[in-house]
Design an enzyme around this catalytic site. Structure first.
Site, short mmCIF file in Angstrom:
data_model
loop_
_atom_site.label_atom_id
_atom_site.label_comp_id
_atom_site.label_asym_id
_atom_site.label_seq_id
_atom_site.Cartn_x
_atom_site.Cartn_y
_atom_site.Cartn_z
N ASP A 1 -2.77 10.27 1.36
CA ASP A 1 -2.57 9.35 0.23
C ASP A 1 -3.67 9.50 -0.82
O ASP A 1 -3.68 8.78 -1.83
CB ASP A 1 -2.42 7.89 0.70
N HIS B 1 -9.76 0.90 7.87
CA HIS B 1 -10.04 0.12 6.66
C HIS B 1 -10.75 -1.19 7.05
O HIS B 1 -10.38 -1.83 8.02
CB HIS B 1 -8.74 -0.22 5.94
N HIS C 1 -6.32 1.87 19.46
CA HIS C 1 -6.33 2.19 18.03
C HIS C 1 -7.20 1.19 17.28
O HIS C 1 -7.17 0.01 17.56
CB HIS C 1 -4.90 2.16 17.45
N ASP D 1 10.94 14.64 0.55
CA ASP D 1 9.80 14.89 1.42
C ASP D 1 8.58 14.07 1.06
O ASP D 1 7.87 13.58 1.92
CB ASP D 1 9.41 16.37 1.35
N ASP E 1 -11.33 -1.08 -1.81
CA ASP E 1 -10.18 -0.90 -0.91
C ASP E 1 -9.69 -2.24 -0.33
O ASP E 1 -10.43 -2.91 0.37
CB ASP E 1 -10.64 0.05 0.21
ZN ZN Z 1 -6.01 5.62 1.69
ZN ZN Z 2 -7.96 7.06 4.09
#
Ligand code: ZN
Ligand code: ZN
Length: 558
Positions: A81, A372, A368, A54, A199
């Site tokens: 995440d 990020h 969409h 899972d 990021d």
């Molecule tokens: Zn993330």
């Molecule tokens: Zn995120």
């Protein structure tokens, strides 16, 4: 020689346990002396070849070396995440969990699901708040992303200030008007920042990612041309996307239904905390969808990744209790395809098309935007923060490398430090060096949601005394979806007793009946069929043997 006062300060170690060199599973430890702070506790979604698994979380045994030292867990935002592993991690933290109000609201049900009562340890913080943890002061800064209430961190450490961006883009017109705190980032930058951890997810995309507002036009086109029901599938954390759809529904006189557990749960949390506004009379229950003419309804559904148990894939095979797809309906996919899910998504789209409904994706209409930042946003972050050391995180190696090259052009005075999961990166005031490596890895969480099982389970479960492994092999006719022969069941690691023998004798027939009673389209869809086999076998072993084995379904199309 010039003396650097910071050189005598205690060193600060940063160890990424996940999310550096891979997507997902973000978790990073910052430690100095006898105090450590953990940033995020994320999961990665299993690759399709890990049948029966899972969730994938970082191997937490490396954290055990820091037991008793970890005085706080900080969550940057509420994506899986970053928070998905919290129930497995919280026991290893000796202190509070700091996060924004919305992130905490998303964490609570996860802890409840595991019967963990940690409500008192969850502490809501607001942008610009500061908390002290041992030698650290953690400062929270607002950043824009694809969901509300996301935070970047400025960690004031004995070696200097470390800025951790969390996930971010620079949305200049966020739907909730809550902009990234560029002022404070610049202020920190001019005062001097030791290191920036940033990021890298979209480091390989040019330009700007765009605002959450950019999708309004694309959806407007859909709303103004649709003659039937509109079904929008998105991530259940895409609160901004929900708001866009709700606003258009009101404008175009449609009722909105949230379909699927995640959509219902998260829309309620967002409503309660004021991150989502639904005018009176606009929302209906999923059970009421059939009471309205299709042209008066829009559904927001889970299942954008083709997940077998989510709403849209069930709807697409005409196996949903309340929502049916009809000729003339439109199904809009308003999410990115997570790599590895393409096949499942494609199959869902095929089923939708078979129902006579139209599939609309981001390549048809702009429905969409990524959460990020693309290259220009990443560069802006680097030039505002002007770090002495730049450390790209959140991405596979190619995105990290590209982000590093970007930093060299933006800020030639910064030193780029490339790390990967398990590296111990030491800041001693003068240098930043990888001084050690700790073992990292993945833990697979199987369907029972109780146990953590190491990688080797998929190679050989015979050595595991626990609940064993069940492989169910089913051969179906690729054309008709009919069973070609009786299913065969292979077990490993299950202690043999009389009850088991009888059960194993019955199992193939039980499985065959279940498969034959499945809707026709489910039979010809290996992904959905596997899910059915898994659930059926888990139920059988639980009921008749009190066991929770790992079930690996294998579907052969012949
Ligand atoms: Zn993330
Ligand atoms: Zn995120």
């Amino acid at each position: 020689m010039q003396l650097d006062p910071a050189a005598s300060a205690p060193a600060v170690d940063v160890i990424p346990f996940g999310g550096v060199g891979e997507f997902g599973m973000n978790m990073l430890l910052v430690s100095s002396g006898d105090t450590a702070v953990l940033i995020d506790a994320g999961v990665m979604f299993p690759e399709p070849e890990l049948f029966g698994v899972d969730l994938v979380i970082p191997d937490l045994s490396a954290l055990d070396a820091h037991r008793g030292k970890i005085k706080a867990l900080v969550l940057t935002h509420g994506h899986e995440d970053h928070i998905g592993a919290i129930a497995h991690v919280i026991d290893r933290v000796d202190g509070p969990v700091y996060a924004s109000e919305f992130t905490i609201a998303l964490v609570e049900p996860k802890l409840e699901e595991h019967g963990i009562d940690y409500a008192k340890r969850l502490i809501a913080v607001s942008p610009r708040d500061r908390v002290d943890v041992g030698p650290f002061t953690i400062e929270f800064l607002r950043v824009t992303h694809s969901m509300p209430d996301c935070l970047a961190l400025a960690l004031h450490t004995p070696a200097g200030v470390i800025v951790h961006t969390g996930d971010f883009k620079i949305d200049q017109t966020p739907l909730d008007s809550e902009q990234s705190d560029l002022h404070r980032l610049a202020e920190l930058g001019s005062a001097g920042v030791l290191a920036l951890f940033s990021d890298s997810t979209n480091a390989d995309r040019r330009g700007f990612s765009g605002s959450e507002r950019d999708v309004i036009e694309g959806f407007e086109e859909i709303f103004s041309s649709a003659n039937g029901k509109i079904v929008v599938t998105a991530f259940s954390t895409s609160i901004y996307r929900m708001q866009v759809v709700v606003d258009l529904a009101e404008q175009f006189d449609r009722k909105v239904a949230f379909v699927g557990r995640g959509m219902q749960q998260n829309s309620q949390i967002a409503l309660r905390l004021g991150h989502l506004e639904i005018p009176g009379g606009v929302q209906i229950r999923d059970s009421e969808v059939g009471d309205h003419p299709p042209q008066d309804v829009v559904c927001l559904c889970t299942g954008s990744q083709g997940e077998a148990l989510a709403a849209l894939p069930r709807i697409a095979i005409d196996d949903h209790r309340h929502v049916k797809l009809l000729q003339g309906d439109i199904v809009a996919f308003s999410a990115r395809n997570i790599p590895g899910n393409e096949k499942a998504i494609g199959r869902t789209m095929n089923h939708v098309a078979r129902r006579g409904a139209e599939v609309v994706t981001d390549s048809d209409r702009h429905i969409h935007v990524s959460g990020h930042g693309s290259a220009e946003e990443l560069k802006l972050m680097i030039s505002l923060v002007k770090p002495r050391f730049f450390v790209p995180i959140h991405g596979e190696y190619r995105q990290l490398a590209r982000h590093g090259r970007m930093a060299r052009t933006v800020c030639p005075d910064s030193e780029v430090v490339m790390v990967q999961d398990g590296d111990v990166l030491r800041f001693d005031g003068r240098t930043a060096r990888v001084v050690d490596r700790v073992a990292t890895g993945r833990i697979l969480i199987d369907g029972t949601r109780t146990g953590e099982i190491g990688d080797e389970v998929l190679r050989d479960r015979r050595h595991v005394a626990g609940d064993g492994l069940v492989v169910a092999i089913v051969a179906i006719n690729a054309q008709s979806g009919a069973l070609e022969q009786a299913p065969s069941i292979i077990t490993r690691g299950l202690a043999a007793d009389v009850r088991h023998e009888a059960m194993l004798k019955d199992a193939p027939a039980i499985l065959a009946r279940s498969i034959e009673s499945a809707p026709r389209e489910e039979q010809s869809d290996p992904g959905l069929l596997k899910e059915r086999i898994r659930i059926e076998m888990q139920r059988l072993f639980r009921k008749r043997a009190g066991r929770r084995p790992l079930v690996l379904p294998v579907v052969m199309e012949v």
